[in-house]
Design a protein around this motif. Structure first.
Motif, short mmCIF file in Angstrom:
data_model
loop_
_atom_site.label_atom_id
_atom_site.label_comp_id
_atom_site.label_asym_id
_atom_site.label_seq_id
_atom_site.Cartn_x
_atom_site.Cartn_y
_atom_site.Cartn_z
N ILE A 32 0.84 -1.21 0.00
CA ILE A 32 0.00 0.00 0.00
C ILE A 32 0.87 1.25 0.00
N SER A 33 1.91 1.26 0.80
CA SER A 33 2.84 2.39 0.83
C SER A 33 3.50 2.59 -0.53
N HIS A 34 3.95 1.51 -1.12
CA HIS A 34 4.59 1.53 -2.44
C HIS A 34 3.62 2.11 -3.47
N TYR A 35 2.38 1.66 -3.44
CA TYR A 35 1.36 2.12 -4.37
C TYR A 35 1.19 3.63 -4.29
N PHE A 36 0.98 4.17 -3.09
CA PHE A 36 0.74 5.60 -2.96
C PHE A 36 2.00 6.42 -3.22
N TYR A 37 3.14 5.87 -2.92
CA TYR A 37 4.40 6.56 -3.25
C TYR A 37 4.52 6.69 -4.77
N TRP A 38 4.32 5.57 -5.49
CA TRP A 38 4.41 5.62 -6.95
C TRP A 38 3.33 6.52 -7.53
N LYS A 39 2.16 6.50 -6.97
CA LYS A 39 1.05 7.32 -7.47
C LYS A 39 1.38 8.81 -7.35
#
Length: 88
Positions: A32-39
């Motif tokens: 989830i952290s990775h997702y929002f960081y990339w987003k």
């Protein structure tokens, strides 16, 4: 002296008398952290990140990407003998 970061344990095979420890975050929290960081990050030439942004992948589709499904295994714990670690 301590060496830490996001890299393969194999990088420091040459060191003798070193403790090898890995602290691994809950895989769902990390995803989830990775997702929002990339987003929130602008394109920078990383093919998968660029694909992610261009296709505006929702979280579940992001989680289904092969590299994300096996992130710890393929990125942080890449093919290595887990017995190299003193503690995980």
């Amino acid at each position: 002296t301590v060496v830490h970061g996001h890299f393969s344990i194999n990088k420091y095979d040459i060191l003798d008398n070193a403790y090898r420890i890995s602290v691994i975050r809950n895989p769902i929290d990390r995803l989830i952290s990775h997702y929002f960081y990339w987003k929130s990050s602008k394109p920078h030439g990383h093919p998968l990140h660029d694909y992610f942004l261009q296709n505006q992948l929702p979280l579940l589709d992001f989680a289904k990407l092969p590299v994300m499904k096996s992130f710890y295994k393929s990125v942080f714990l890449e093919p290595t003998n887990l017995s190299k670690f003193d503690y995980i």
